[in-house]
Design an enzyme around this catalytic site. Structure first.
Site, mmCIF file in Angstrom:
data_model
loop_
_atom_site.group_PDB
_atom_site.id
_atom_site.type_symbol
_atom_site.label_atom_id
_atom_site.label_comp_id
_atom_site.label_asym_id
_atom_site.label_seq_id
_atom_site.Cartn_x
_atom_site.Cartn_y
_atom_site.Cartn_z
ATOM 1 N N TYR A 128 -72.100 33.160 -11.112
ATOM 2 C CA TYR A 128 -71.133 33.594 -12.119
ATOM 3 C C TYR A 128 -70.490 32.351 -12.755
ATOM 4 O O TYR A 128 -69.299 32.098 -12.609
ATOM 5 C CB TYR A 128 -70.095 34.504 -11.454
ATOM 6 C CG TYR A 128 -69.091 35.108 -12.409
ATOM 7 C CD1 TYR A 128 -69.454 35.505 -13.679
ATOM 8 C CD2 TYR A 128 -67.769 35.287 -12.016
ATOM 9 C CE1 TYR A 128 -68.542 36.055 -14.543
ATOM 10 C CE2 TYR A 128 -66.837 35.844 -12.871
ATOM 11 C CZ TYR A 128 -67.225 36.225 -14.141
ATOM 12 O OH TYR A 128 -66.305 36.767 -15.004
ATOM 13 N N LEU A 163 -71.976 18.858 2.294
ATOM 14 C CA LEU A 163 -71.481 19.241 0.978
ATOM 15 C C LEU A 163 -70.385 20.286 1.105
ATOM 16 O O LEU A 163 -70.544 21.277 1.818
ATOM 17 C CB LEU A 163 -72.634 19.803 0.128
ATOM 18 C CG LEU A 163 -72.270 20.418 -1.228
ATOM 19 C CD1 LEU A 163 -71.740 19.359 -2.185
ATOM 20 C CD2 LEU A 163 -73.464 21.149 -1.828
ATOM 21 N N GLY A 171 -72.533 32.415 -3.113
ATOM 22 C CA GLY A 171 -73.276 31.475 -2.283
ATOM 23 C C GLY A 171 -74.579 30.969 -2.832
ATOM 24 O O GLY A 171 -75.340 30.318 -2.114
ATOM 25 N N THR A 189 -64.175 30.584 -0.440
ATOM 26 C CA THR A 189 -63.827 31.520 -1.500
ATOM 27 C C THR A 189 -62.591 32.288 -1.080
ATOM 28 O O THR A 189 -62.237 32.321 0.106
ATOM 29 C CB THR A 189 -64.985 32.493 -1.775
ATOM 30 O OG1 THR A 189 -64.609 33.420 -2.813
ATOM 31 C CG2 THR A 189 -65.350 33.286 -0.523
ATOM 32 N N LEU A 190 -61.944 32.930 -2.048
ATOM 33 C CA LEU A 190 -60.814 33.820 -1.757
ATOM 34 C C LEU A 190 -61.189 35.282 -1.967
ATOM 35 O O LEU A 190 -60.342 36.167 -1.842
ATOM 36 C CB LEU A 190 -59.611 33.468 -2.641
ATOM 37 C CG LEU A 190 -58.890 32.154 -2.330
ATOM 38 C CD1 LEU A 190 -57.756 31.919 -3.329
ATOM 39 C CD2 LEU A 190 -58.349 32.153 -0.910
ATOM 40 N N GLU A 193 -65.116 40.393 -1.075
ATOM 41 C CA GLU A 193 -66.368 41.019 -1.491
ATOM 42 C C GLU A 193 -67.473 39.975 -1.657
ATOM 43 O O GLU A 193 -68.605 40.174 -1.226
ATOM 44 C CB GLU A 193 -66.162 41.782 -2.806
ATOM 45 C CG GLU A 193 -65.343 43.052 -2.672
ATOM 46 C CD GLU A 193 -66.114 44.170 -1.977
ATOM 47 O OE1 GLU A 193 -67.333 44.284 -2.222
ATOM 48 O OE2 GLU A 193 -65.515 44.913 -1.192
ATOM 49 N N GLN A 194 -67.142 38.865 -2.306
ATOM 50 C CA GLN A 194 -68.122 37.797 -2.465
ATOM 51 C C GLN A 194 -68.572 37.260 -1.116
ATOM 52 O O GLN A 194 -69.767 37.070 -0.871
ATOM 53 C CB GLN A 194 -67.527 36.659 -3.298
ATOM 54 C CG GLN A 194 -67.423 36.938 -4.774
ATOM 55 C CD GLN A 194 -66.941 35.721 -5.538
ATOM 56 O OE1 GLN A 194 -66.220 34.879 -5.009
ATOM 57 N NE2 GLN A 194 -67.327 35.620 -6.798
ATOM 58 N N CYS A 358 -66.204 36.214 -25.091
ATOM 59 C CA CYS A 358 -66.285 34.833 -24.605
ATOM 60 C C CYS A 358 -67.514 34.128 -25.157
ATOM 61 O O CYS A 358 -67.471 32.925 -25.454
ATOM 62 C CB CYS A 358 -66.281 34.797 -23.083
ATOM 63 S SG CYS A 358 -64.633 34.950 -22.369
#
Length: 394
Positions: A128, A163, A171, A189-190, A193-194, A358
């Site tokens: 993303y 890294l 990921g 991450t915060l 779901e991810q 965008c």
């Protein structure tokens, strides 16, 4: 019933048709390619001063419908706004509070919508962020793989290195770096779901010994210089202007001397970060990225330098992101029926406008995307980078 259009809307000569709640239609120019269906009579007077924020909000709230291709809708609505509304480039930039709880809530609002929804229009690795188009004709999947490779090459990753991936998303980059370059990766991450899906994919590829993923705020990262390289992709837009110094200081403390830090993120048109686009920024702040703030290239580069990192390379990928967003928008438009089953109607309306809008904004130069490579020099000022960029393009 309106006998005629308000004076402000007459003689505009736009490829736009207005259809009112009672069925009456008004063409604002020859051969309309877009139709605005006005469902709320109050909207007629608001159309005499149509900011992109007010038009977008009315669509999200169901006060008007938009007919035509979403790309053409964005273009024509911008022309309508441009004809009747002054640019807002003189507005003061907005500054938001960015504590851990606020940032976690904002990330959850945006990224925890539905993994299945994102899978509809992202590439197979669910990257993303801006793709990398070597010729401009690549598929979305190829452009995202090429982006991973471009990042890893810029970081000059070597087998066995450690890294740090700040804002690792689902990921994809972490797995690519481990699989193709033989490194060990910590991704943070915060988004719950991810994280859940990202961990599943790490296990599916048998990379558990190389890739560790955590739910962790960047402010809680270890400051002992344990990482050889640091990469942050599409994350610092959430940091906020007030916290940029802390963000850069944290990355400096995480990487070893001689190590590299690569920041990939959206940047503002104006040096103070004030909004552009006649309300487009306000729409995104309200509906898409709560508390999101875009620093200018000068601002983030200054903060990187102040903490002791040395900026060694900067690359703009603005048109690459316009192309990426075109792909995303087209894929979502091709899957609207399925998407409607995965997310609420209002959310789908938001995302249709957001992706197409965008793409338009990047193409027009309202915002940019920069990759900034920095090194943490050794005490004597030396570093380990090659003398030229030749190795990136072999």
């Amino acid at each position: 019933m309106l006998a005629q259009l308000p004076p402000a809307l007459q003689n505009l000569q736009l490829p736009l048709r207005l259809r009112l709640w009672d069925g009456h239609e008004f063409n604002l120019g020859p051969e309309p390619s877009v139709t605005i269906v006005v469902k709320d009579p109050v909207m007629v007077t608001q159309l005499t001063h149509p900011t992109l924020n007010s038009l977008g909000t009315a669509f999200v709230e169901g006060k008007l419908e938009l007919e035509g291709s979403i790309t053409e809708v964005i273009r024509v609505c911008d022309e309508l706004s441009h004809a009747l509304v002054e640019d807002d480039d003189d507005k003061h930039p907005v500054r938001s509070i960015h504590d851990k709880a606020t940032d976690a809530a904002a990330i959850s609002y945006h990224y925890d919508l539905s993994n299945e929804f994102y899978q509809l229009w992202l590439d197979r690795d669910m990257a993303y962020s801006c793709g990398y188009f070597e010729t401009g004709s690549e598929s979305l999947d190829q452009a995202q793989q090429d982006k991973f490779r471009h990042l890893c090459r810029k970081l000059r990753l070597q087998p066995g290195e450690y890294l740090l991936d700040v804002g690792c998303g689902w990921g994809g980059l972490a797995r690519y770096a481990a699989r193709e370059f033989g490194v060990k990766v910590l991704g943070i991450t915060l988004s719950k779901e991810q994280l859940a899906l990202a961990k599943e994919r790490v296990i599916a590829e048998g990379l558990e010994d190389q890739v560790e993923l955590k739910l962790l705020d960047y402010r809680d990262l270890p400051q002992d210089g344990r990482f050889d390289k640091v990469v942050s992709v599409g994350m610092f837009e959430h940091v906020g202007h007030a916290n940029l110094a802390q963000y850069c200081k944290t990355l400096f403390g995480a990487v070893r001397e001689g190590g590299l830090v690569l920041n990939h993120g959206i940047t503002a048109k104006h040096t103070d970060g004030r909004p552009v686009g006649r309300g487009a920024g306000e729409f995104i702040e309200r509906y898409v990225f709560p508390n999101g703030e875009l620093p200018h290239l000068v601002m983030i580069s200054a903060e990187i330098s102040e903490v002791g990192l040395e900026v060694v390379d900067v690359e703009s990928l603005r048109l690459h992101y316009a192309r990426t967003l075109d792909h995303w928008s087209e894929r979502l438009e091709d899957n609207l029926e399925t998407a409607a089953k995965l997310v609420p109607e209002q959310a789908l309306r938001i995302w249709r406008l957001y992706l197409a809008g965008c793409a338009y904004a990047f193409a027009r130069g309202w915002i940019n995307l920069h990759q900034i490579l920095a090194v943490k020099p050794h005490a004597d000022g030396s570093h380990e980078l090659p003398w030229t960029r030749e190795d990136l393009y072999r």
